[in-house]
Scaffold this motif. Sequence first.
Motif, mmCIF file in Angstrom:
data_model
loop_
_atom_site.group_PDB
_atom_site.id
_atom_site.type_symbol
_atom_site.label_atom_id
_atom_site.label_comp_id
_atom_site.label_asym_id
_atom_site.label_seq_id
_atom_site.Cartn_x
_atom_site.Cartn_y
_atom_site.Cartn_z
ATOM 1 N N TYR A 1 -56.563 37.679 38.734
ATOM 2 C CA TYR A 1 -57.578 38.216 37.818
ATOM 3 C C TYR A 1 -57.851 37.295 36.631
ATOM 4 O O TYR A 1 -56.990 36.541 36.194
ATOM 5 N N PRO A 2 -59.091 37.361 36.094
ATOM 6 C CA PRO A 2 -59.504 36.463 35.017
ATOM 7 C C PRO A 2 -59.308 37.067 33.628
ATOM 8 O O PRO A 2 -59.284 38.285 33.459
ATOM 9 N N TYR A 3 -59.187 36.181 32.648
ATOM 10 C CA TYR A 3 -59.207 36.551 31.234
ATOM 11 C C TYR A 3 -60.465 35.988 30.598
ATOM 12 O O TYR A 3 -60.852 34.843 30.866
ATOM 13 N N SER A 4 -61.085 36.772 29.740
ATOM 14 C CA SER A 4 -62.212 36.315 28.939
ATOM 15 C C SER A 4 -61.958 36.756 27.500
ATOM 16 O O SER A 4 -61.818 37.958 27.237
ATOM 17 N N ILE A 5 -61.894 35.791 26.591
ATOM 18 C CA ILE A 5 -61.563 36.074 25.193
ATOM 19 C C ILE A 5 -62.664 35.508 24.307
ATOM 20 O O ILE A 5 -63.117 34.383 24.506
ATOM 21 N N MET A 6 -63.099 36.301 23.327
ATOM 22 C CA MET A 6 -64.089 35.809 22.378
ATOM 23 C C MET A 6 -63.742 36.276 20.973
ATOM 24 O O MET A 6 -63.382 37.435 20.763
ATOM 25 N N GLY A 7 -63.839 35.362 20.024
ATOM 26 C CA GLY A 7 -63.641 35.693 18.617
ATOM 27 C C GLY A 7 -64.830 35.243 17.793
ATOM 28 O O GLY A 7 -65.491 34.253 18.125
ATOM 29 N N SER A 8 -65.126 35.962 16.716
ATOM 30 C CA SER A 8 -66.216 35.600 15.798
ATOM 31 C C SER A 8 -65.705 35.675 14.367
ATOM 32 O O SER A 8 -65.052 36.658 13.996
ATOM 33 N N THR A 9 -66.020 34.649 13.587
ATOM 34 C CA THR A 9 -65.646 34.624 12.178
ATOM 35 C C THR A 9 -66.849 34.212 11.350
ATOM 36 O O THR A 9 -67.545 33.252 11.695
ATOM 37 N N PHE A 10 -67.088 34.933 10.258
ATOM 38 C CA PHE A 10 -68.238 34.697 9.386
ATOM 39 C C PHE A 10 -67.710 34.294 8.006
ATOM 40 O O PHE A 10 -67.164 35.118 7.275
ATOM 41 N N TYR A 11 -67.883 33.011 7.678
ATOM 42 C CA TYR A 11 -67.263 32.471 6.470
ATOM 43 C C TYR A 11 -68.330 31.928 5.521
ATOM 44 O O TYR A 11 -69.182 31.126 5.924
ATOM 45 N N PRO A 12 -68.326 32.335 4.237
ATOM 46 C CA PRO A 12 -69.347 31.872 3.289
ATOM 47 C C PRO A 12 -69.338 30.347 3.137
ATOM 48 O O PRO A 12 -68.279 29.748 2.929
ATOM 49 N N VAL A 13 -70.501 29.731 3.244
ATOM 50 C CA VAL A 13 -70.571 28.267 3.160
ATOM 51 C C VAL A 13 -70.149 27.759 1.786
ATOM 52 O O VAL A 13 -69.724 26.601 1.654
ATOM 53 N N HIS A 14 -70.263 28.599 0.762
ATOM 54 C CA HIS A 14 -69.873 28.170 -0.581
ATOM 55 C C HIS A 14 -68.377 28.312 -0.819
ATOM 56 O O HIS A 14 -67.903 28.055 -1.934
ATOM 57 N N ASP A 15 -67.636 28.720 0.220
ATOM 58 C CA ASP A 15 -66.173 28.660 0.199
ATOM 59 C C ASP A 15 -65.587 29.324 -1.038
ATOM 60 O O ASP A 15 -64.681 28.788 -1.684
ATOM 61 N N ASN A 16 -66.122 30.506 -1.386
ATOM 62 C CA ASN A 16 -65.700 31.160 -2.618
ATOM 63 C C ASN A 16 -65.080 32.544 -2.404
ATOM 64 O O ASN A 16 -64.934 33.317 -3.337
ATOM 65 N N GLN A 17 -64.739 32.848 -1.157
ATOM 66 C CA GLN A 17 -64.024 34.090 -0.851
ATOM 67 C C GLN A 17 -63.503 34.001 0.570
ATOM 68 O O GLN A 17 -63.784 33.049 1.302
#
Length: 318
Positions: free
Chosen positions: A127-143
């Motif tokens: 059987y197969p595995y399928s994994i997906m992750g999503s991350t949303f990071y502010p481009v101004h790197d301030n949080q």
Amino acid sequence: MKKIYPYGSLSLFLTFSLLILLSCGEKGKAPESEMAMNSTAKEATPKYPKKPLSEDFKAYWYAGDAEIASYKLEQARYGEMRDGHAVLIYVTEPFLPEKQVKSDQSNPDNVSVLKLNTTKKFLTGIYPYSIMGSTFYPVHDNQHAIKTSLSVQEWCGHVYSQINNRDQFEFTSHSYFEGEADQNFELDKQVLENEIWTKLRIHPEDLPTGNLNVIPALEYLRLAHKEVKAYEATASVSSENGITTYTLTYPDLERSLKLNFTTEFPYSIESWSEEFKSGFGQNAKTLTTKATKIKLMKTAYWGQHDNDDLVLRDSLGL
């Protein structure tokens, strides 16, 4: 009473309506501006001071396309090594912090984020595995990342988990395992391992180092069935021959992660490795997952969904 629109206003309205109707799920080539931002969006006053964006960053990330990198994957699972492939998709987007979703239109509250979608595919026996992750990071790197999520599908079932950055980190998870099932709770804000992958593409000189409390990657916590919380970790950065390595080690988890990226902009990830105990009980053994880059390309993939575009997968070695 019938409302009469000036010609210019009507033209603008029809143009805007057409852009809304063109979605990445419909036939036809979508406009490049649909996903990747081609200009910095107007944002509300941030809670923390914004770090400036370099001209190189603006030219690279606001060009109207995404960066796609494919990798040869050697994945440890159930105490054995599995062959597969991984893909990292980076793209800038306007993001609504209140709803914590991609914004469909211009909004004064929009936050410009660098989004990372990570996919893995490999087989475990039949059987197969399928994994997906999503991350949303502010481009101004301030949080911290505004949101990070994970989904895993395999023949036993599927699971989903998510962390939302609000007053605290809000964790939500749904699983077919009785002991995990549906979960909702809050976490104190700490460094997220998931956000490291996007932060290093923006300001690698500001990566957290030393003794830290870190919430491990959602993928690891799920596959290892570990408690979702911050763990003590140590982090370091080293550079050699044009490659910078970020190393994150968790003593209590007997796990370490190494991310290898170009020292010079655009800081592309060339490879990574993850050492941990794979398997359960007496079958558990320390193995190392590895991913090595095959190909990197910049393209507006959301408009390349016709059968004629299948050949582009060959370009990525997929």
